[in-house]
Scaffold this motif. Sequence first.
Motif, mmCIF file in Angstrom:
data_model
loop_
_atom_site.group_PDB
_atom_site.id
_atom_site.type_symbol
_atom_site.label_atom_id
_atom_site.label_comp_id
_atom_site.label_asym_id
_atom_site.label_seq_id
_atom_site.Cartn_x
_atom_site.Cartn_y
_atom_site.Cartn_z
ATOM 1 N N ASP A 57 0.838 -1.209 0.000
ATOM 2 C CA ASP A 57 0.000 0.000 0.000
ATOM 3 C C ASP A 57 0.867 1.251 0.000
ATOM 4 O OD1 ASP A 57 -2.234 -1.641 0.042
ATOM 5 O OD2 ASP A 57 -2.454 -1.508 2.223
ATOM 6 N N THR A 58 1.952 1.243 0.778
ATOM 7 C CA THR A 58 2.893 2.369 0.802
ATOM 8 C C THR A 58 4.319 1.843 0.869
ATOM 9 O OG1 THR A 58 2.854 2.555 3.220
ATOM 10 C CG2 THR A 58 1.297 3.936 2.002
ATOM 11 N N ALA A 75 7.778 -0.453 4.156
ATOM 12 C CA ALA A 75 6.635 -0.758 3.310
ATOM 13 C C ALA A 75 5.522 -1.317 4.188
ATOM 14 C CB ALA A 75 7.021 -1.769 2.234
ATOM 15 N N ARG A 76 4.294 -0.982 3.813
ATOM 16 C CA ARG A 76 3.136 -1.476 4.565
ATOM 17 C C ARG A 76 2.070 -1.960 3.588
ATOM 18 N NH1 ARG A 76 2.643 3.776 7.232
ATOM 19 N NH2 ARG A 76 4.796 4.005 7.762
ATOM 20 N N GLY A 77 1.430 -3.056 3.954
ATOM 21 C CA GLY A 77 0.308 -3.579 3.197
ATOM 22 C C GLY A 77 -0.845 -3.840 4.146
ATOM 23 N N GLY A 78 -1.897 -4.430 3.647
ATOM 24 C CA GLY A 78 -3.069 -4.688 4.483
ATOM 25 C C GLY A 78 -2.778 -5.505 5.720
ATOM 26 N N SER A 79 -1.836 -6.461 5.613
ATOM 27 C CA SER A 79 -1.557 -7.334 6.751
ATOM 28 C C SER A 79 -0.089 -7.376 7.139
ATOM 29 C CB SER A 79 -2.010 -8.762 6.421
ATOM 30 O OG SER A 79 -1.266 -9.268 5.326
ATOM 31 N N PHE A 80 0.754 -6.599 6.458
ATOM 32 C CA PHE A 80 2.184 -6.711 6.749
ATOM 33 C C PHE A 80 2.862 -5.352 6.904
ATOM 34 C CE2 PHE A 80 2.383 -6.192 2.141
ATOM 35 C CZ PHE A 80 3.487 -5.373 1.981
ATOM 36 N N TYR A 168 10.327 -8.211 8.749
ATOM 37 C CA TYR A 168 9.043 -8.311 8.061
ATOM 38 C C TYR A 168 8.102 -9.048 9.002
ATOM 39 C CZ TYR A 168 5.573 -10.132 4.765
ATOM 40 O OH TYR A 168 4.399 -10.455 4.127
ATOM 41 N N CYS A 169 6.923 -8.489 9.276
ATOM 42 C CA CYS A 169 5.919 -9.163 10.105
ATOM 43 C C CYS A 169 4.583 -9.115 9.381
ATOM 44 C CB CYS A 169 5.793 -8.500 11.476
ATOM 45 S SG CYS A 169 7.218 -8.777 12.550
ATOM 46 N N ASP A 170 3.826 -10.220 9.501
ATOM 47 C CA ASP A 170 2.580 -10.351 8.740
ATOM 48 C C ASP A 170 1.538 -11.055 9.614
ATOM 49 O OD1 ASP A 170 0.590 -11.023 6.779
ATOM 50 O OD2 ASP A 170 2.157 -10.946 5.244
ATOM 51 N N TYR A 173 -0.754 -14.992 8.334
ATOM 52 C CA TYR A 173 -0.333 -16.392 8.363
ATOM 53 C C TYR A 173 -0.735 -17.113 9.637
ATOM 54 C CZ TYR A 173 2.370 -14.771 4.396
ATOM 55 O OH TYR A 173 2.742 -14.215 3.201
ATOM 56 N N GLY A 174 -1.471 -16.460 10.524
ATOM 57 C CA GLY A 174 -1.921 -17.108 11.753
ATOM 58 C C GLY A 174 -0.748 -17.584 12.580
ATOM 59 N N GLN A 175 -0.781 -18.843 12.964
ATOM 60 C CA GLN A 175 0.286 -19.424 13.786
ATOM 61 C C GLN A 175 1.425 -19.996 12.940
ATOM 62 O OE1 GLN A 175 0.327 -19.288 17.210
ATOM 63 N NE2 GLN A 175 -1.439 -17.968 16.910
ATOM 64 N N GLN A 176 1.302 -19.930 11.624
ATOM 65 C CA GLN A 176 2.306 -20.499 10.727
ATOM 66 C C GLN A 176 3.450 -19.507 10.496
ATOM 67 O OE1 GLN A 176 2.098 -23.713 9.663
ATOM 68 N NE2 GLN A 176 0.351 -23.686 11.078
ATOM 69 N N PRO A 177 4.661 -20.011 10.230
ATOM 70 C CA PRO A 177 5.760 -19.106 9.884
ATOM 71 C C PRO A 177 5.528 -18.494 8.500
ATOM 72 C CG PRO A 177 6.495 -21.404 9.843
ATOM 73 C CD PRO A 177 5.079 -21.405 10.312
ATOM 74 N N VAL A 178 6.269 -17.430 8.217
ATOM 75 C CA VAL A 178 6.210 -16.816 6.896
ATOM 76 C C VAL A 178 6.610 -17.890 5.879
ATOM 77 C CG1 VAL A 178 7.140 -15.004 5.400
ATOM 78 C CG2 VAL A 178 6.800 -14.543 7.848
ATOM 79 N N PRO A 179 5.781 -18.132 4.840
ATOM 80 C CA PRO A 179 6.088 -19.205 3.893
ATOM 81 C C PRO A 179 7.287 -18.888 2.994
ATOM 82 C CG PRO A 179 4.063 -18.075 3.267
ATOM 83 C CD PRO A 179 4.500 -17.487 4.566
#
Length: 195
Positions: A57-58, A75-80, A168-170, A173-179
Amino acid sequence: MLSRLLLLLLVAMPQVAAADEFTDQFSAEDLARLLGTWDPAHCAESKLRLSPSFEADTIECLGGGAIPGSPSVRARGGSFSLVLDAHIGGGGGYTYQTPRQYFETSPMFVATSDWGSAEDGDNRFDYSTFRGDLKDDATGPLSCLALSRHSAPYEGRGWSKHLVVGIYCDSSYGQQPVPQTRIDQLIDAIEMDFE
């Protein structure tokens, strides 16, 4: 004999005047970048940036272009959220450490856990996945990724001239690691012009 304070003033005053003359040479935009204003327009000339194909998004940059300084990107997005910071050596060096060593006790997190081992990624980046509980996030721990890249090594000394680190944080992904696909996409999008 001059007092110590008066001596300091006599030495410092010409430097202050020179600094004013120096800053008069910059536009308001250049001074904002120099003083720490994030702006998308700064990315065009930054020595550290994200590829135009990276979707967010930015995307904003700070320093590291025509104005000296260590370049940073966020950088920022809807969930990260992503923050990258380059430390470009000017005579100093950076000791080799794992991404975990750089960020495990970062003040941006209340706590970190579930650290994965340090992995070798593309473009000479090392990375580790982990869970990070941000200070300003009430949702609890997020799926996060810590990155580090050393370059221009000083032979046989265990340190490098340049360092890029990032977080980077998102929340998606719930309880899963970043894929792995997202890790590869992120690393591939990082561009540098200082080697």
